[in-house]
Scaffold this motif. Sequence first.
Motif, PDB file in Angstrom:
ATOM      1  N   ALA A   1       0.882  -1.461   0.064  1.00  0.00           N
ATOM      2  CA  ALA A   1      -0.034   0.070  -0.058  1.00  0.00           C
ATOM      3  C   ALA A   1       0.710   1.264  -0.165  1.00  0.00           C
ATOM      4  O   ALA A   1       0.509   2.100  -0.788  1.00  0.00           O
ATOM      5  CB  ALA A   1      -0.915  -0.030   1.021  1.00  0.00           C
ATOM      6  N   VAL A   2       1.921   1.299   0.796  1.00  0.00           N
ATOM      7  CA  VAL A   2       2.752   2.383   0.707  1.00  0.00           C
ATOM      8  C   VAL A   2       3.607   2.717  -0.513  1.00  0.00           C
ATOM      9  O   VAL A   2       3.597   3.504  -0.870  1.00  0.00           O
ATOM     10  CB  VAL A   2       3.824   2.249   1.840  1.00  0.00           C
ATOM     11  CG1 VAL A   2       4.796   3.440   1.672  1.00  0.00           C
ATOM     12  CG2 VAL A   2       3.144   2.457   3.128  1.00  0.00           C
ATOM     13  N   MET A   3       3.818   1.675  -1.194  1.00  0.00           N
ATOM     14  CA  MET A   3       4.600   1.758  -2.275  1.00  0.00           C
ATOM     15  C   MET A   3       3.703   2.225  -3.457  1.00  0.00           C
ATOM     16  O   MET A   3       3.860   3.211  -4.204  1.00  0.00           O
ATOM     17  CB  MET A   3       5.074   0.269  -2.871  1.00  0.00           C
ATOM     18  CG  MET A   3       5.815   0.358  -4.164  1.00  0.00           C
ATOM     19  SD  MET A   3       6.042  -1.062  -5.118  1.00  0.00           S
ATOM     20  CE  MET A   3       4.373  -1.711  -5.177  1.00  0.00           C
ATOM     21  N   LEU A   4       2.466   1.701  -3.389  1.00  0.00           N
ATOM     22  CA  LEU A   4       1.228   2.409  -4.161  1.00  0.00           C
ATOM     23  C   LEU A   4       0.892   3.799  -3.997  1.00  0.00           C
ATOM     24  O   LEU A   4       0.814   4.794  -4.779  1.00  0.00           O
ATOM     25  CB  LEU A   4      -0.035   1.382  -4.311  1.00  0.00           C
ATOM     26  CG  LEU A   4       0.207  -0.028  -4.839  1.00  0.00           C
ATOM     27  CD1 LEU A   4      -0.889  -1.025  -4.496  1.00  0.00           C
ATOM     28  CD2 LEU A   4       0.249   0.161  -6.450  1.00  0.00           C
ATOM     29  N   GLY A   5       0.813   3.839  -2.820  1.00  0.00           N
ATOM     30  CA  GLY A   5       0.540   5.513  -2.394  1.00  0.00           C
ATOM     31  C   GLY A   5       1.421   6.507  -2.645  1.00  0.00           C
ATOM     32  O   GLY A   5       1.202   7.516  -2.868  1.00  0.00           O
ATOM     33  N   GLY A   6       2.666   5.653  -2.851  1.00  0.00           N
ATOM     34  CA  GLY A   6       3.958   6.889  -3.341  1.00  0.00           C
ATOM     35  C   GLY A   6       3.629   7.355  -4.774  1.00  0.00           C
ATOM     36  O   GLY A   6       4.208   8.288  -5.294  1.00  0.00           O
ATOM     37  N   LEU A   7       2.693   6.781  -5.401  1.00  0.00           N
ATOM     38  CA  LEU A   7       2.394   7.122  -6.708  1.00  0.00           C
ATOM     39  C   LEU A   7       1.594   8.428  -7.042  1.00  0.00           C
ATOM     40  O   LEU A   7       1.330   8.834  -8.064  1.00  0.00           O
ATOM     41  CB  LEU A   7       1.861   5.955  -7.783  1.00  0.00           C
ATOM     42  CG  LEU A   7       2.571   4.690  -7.903  1.00  0.00           C
ATOM     43  CD1 LEU A   7       1.898   3.614  -8.648  1.00  0.00           C
ATOM     44  CD2 LEU A   7       3.728   5.087  -8.813  1.00  0.00           C
ATOM     45  N   MET A   8       0.758   8.706  -5.865  1.00  0.00           N
ATOM     46  CA  MET A   8       0.027   9.677  -5.912  1.00  0.00           C
ATOM     47  C   MET A   8       0.436  11.080  -6.150  1.00  0.00           C
ATOM     48  O   MET A   8      -0.123  11.773  -6.838  1.00  0.00           O
ATOM     49  CB  MET A   8      -0.903   9.742  -4.311  1.00  0.00           C
ATOM     50  CG  MET A   8      -2.022   8.852  -4.471  1.00  0.00           C
ATOM     51  SD  MET A   8      -3.133   8.964  -3.259  1.00  0.00           S
ATOM     52  CE  MET A   8      -2.269   8.385  -1.969  1.00  0.00           C
ATOM     53  N   THR A   9       1.710  11.431  -5.667  1.00  0.00           N
ATOM     54  CA  THR A   9       2.122  12.772  -5.997  1.00  0.00           C
ATOM     55  C   THR A   9       3.497  12.551  -6.202  1.00  0.00           C
ATOM     56  O   THR A   9       4.137  11.683  -5.931  1.00  0.00           O
ATOM     57  CB  THR A   9       1.946  13.628  -4.651  1.00  0.00           C
ATOM     58  OG1 THR A   9       2.777  13.227  -3.667  1.00  0.00           O
ATOM     59  CG2 THR A   9       0.396  13.549  -4.067  1.00  0.00           C
ATOM     60  N   PRO A  10       4.149  13.709  -6.655  1.00  0.00           N
ATOM     61  CA  PRO A  10       5.556  13.389  -7.160  1.00  0.00           C
ATOM     62  C   PRO A  10       6.463  13.521  -5.632  1.00  0.00           C
ATOM     63  O   PRO A  10       7.405  13.082  -5.804  1.00  0.00           O
ATOM     64  CB  PRO A  10       6.012  15.038  -7.691  1.00  0.00           C
ATOM     65  CG  PRO A  10       4.611  15.279  -8.434  1.00  0.00           C
ATOM     66  CD  PRO A  10       3.592  14.739  -7.300  1.00  0.00           C
ATOM     67  N   ALA A  11       5.933  14.059  -4.794  1.00  0.00           N
ATOM     68  CA  ALA A  11       6.398  14.036  -3.334  1.00  0.00           C
ATOM     69  C   ALA A  11       6.481  12.732  -2.661  1.00  0.00           C
ATOM     70  O   ALA A  11       7.335  12.424  -1.698  1.00  0.00           O
ATOM     71  CB  ALA A  11       5.963  15.064  -2.419  1.00  0.00           C
ATOM     72  N   GLY A  12       5.685  11.939  -3.127  1.00  0.00           N
ATOM     73  CA  GLY A  12       5.571  10.291  -2.684  1.00  0.00           C
ATOM     74  C   GLY A  12       6.688   9.617  -2.660  1.00  0.00           C
ATOM     75  O   GLY A  12       6.951   8.460  -2.060  1.00  0.00           O
ATOM     76  N   SER A  13       7.531   9.825  -3.688  1.00  0.00           N
ATOM     77  CA  SER A  13       8.880   9.085  -3.861  1.00  0.00           C
ATOM     78  C   SER A  13       9.798   9.678  -4.604  1.00  0.00           C
ATOM     79  O   SER A  13       9.441  10.560  -5.518  1.00  0.00           O
ATOM     80  CB  SER A  13       8.677   7.637  -4.647  1.00  0.00           C
ATOM     81  OG  SER A  13       9.577   7.109  -5.176  1.00  0.00           O
ATOM     82  N   GLY A  14      11.210   9.718  -4.213  1.00  0.00           N
ATOM     83  CA  GLY A  14      12.154  10.287  -4.963  1.00  0.00           C
ATOM     84  C   GLY A  14      12.397   9.832  -6.197  1.00  0.00           C
ATOM     85  O   GLY A  14      12.827  10.768  -7.237  1.00  0.00           O
TER      86      GLY A  14
END
Length: 192
Positions: free
Chosen positions: A133-146
């Motif tokens: 879920a966290v990995m998928l949630g990181g797709l929501m915004t540019p800030a979600g993942s480096g």
Amino acid sequence: MLIDEAVPVVFICFLCLALLPILGVTKNLTAGLSGFTNTILFFVLASFGLAEAVTSTPIVQRILHALLKKFGKDVKTCVLAIMVAGALVSSIVTDVPSVVVFMGIGASFLKLFTNEADRQQTAKSLMMGIPIAVMLGGLMTPAGSGINILTIGLLQNLAGIQITFIQWMACGIPIVVVMVPLPWFILTKIFP
């Protein structure tokens, strides 16, 4: 040197920086240090600091209490609520620190079980569901993942394509809304 740690790691890192111009990898020391001025590096470091701050405070217990108060009627619903909360937090904090925080929340949730068999069964779905879920949630915004920020920067520099925060979210949010319940459903079927 890194394998046998004959000298401290800090010294090895500074030595490697000094060797960059000597070995001809970069033109000079300034060029070697230029990679450390990247904003993405500091963004990721700040995210780890934020995760450490969050896990060392009672906020983890408060988040768990709020989730249980709202969704505590059924174990499966609680697992979904923790996964959704992890995905939401991951949209503004990078993936690894978010997993650290929500693994702490998940571990606190599992301590509430009195039946060991139920605890272990729930732990399987929860501890696999949180990172998904966290990995998928990181797709929501540019800030979600480096990687999101890096991708936007590379697209702009190499292809001349400008992607705004809102444009990214317009594509990312629908994907996450569909994809987070799917692994929850599969995991709770496999580990009821």
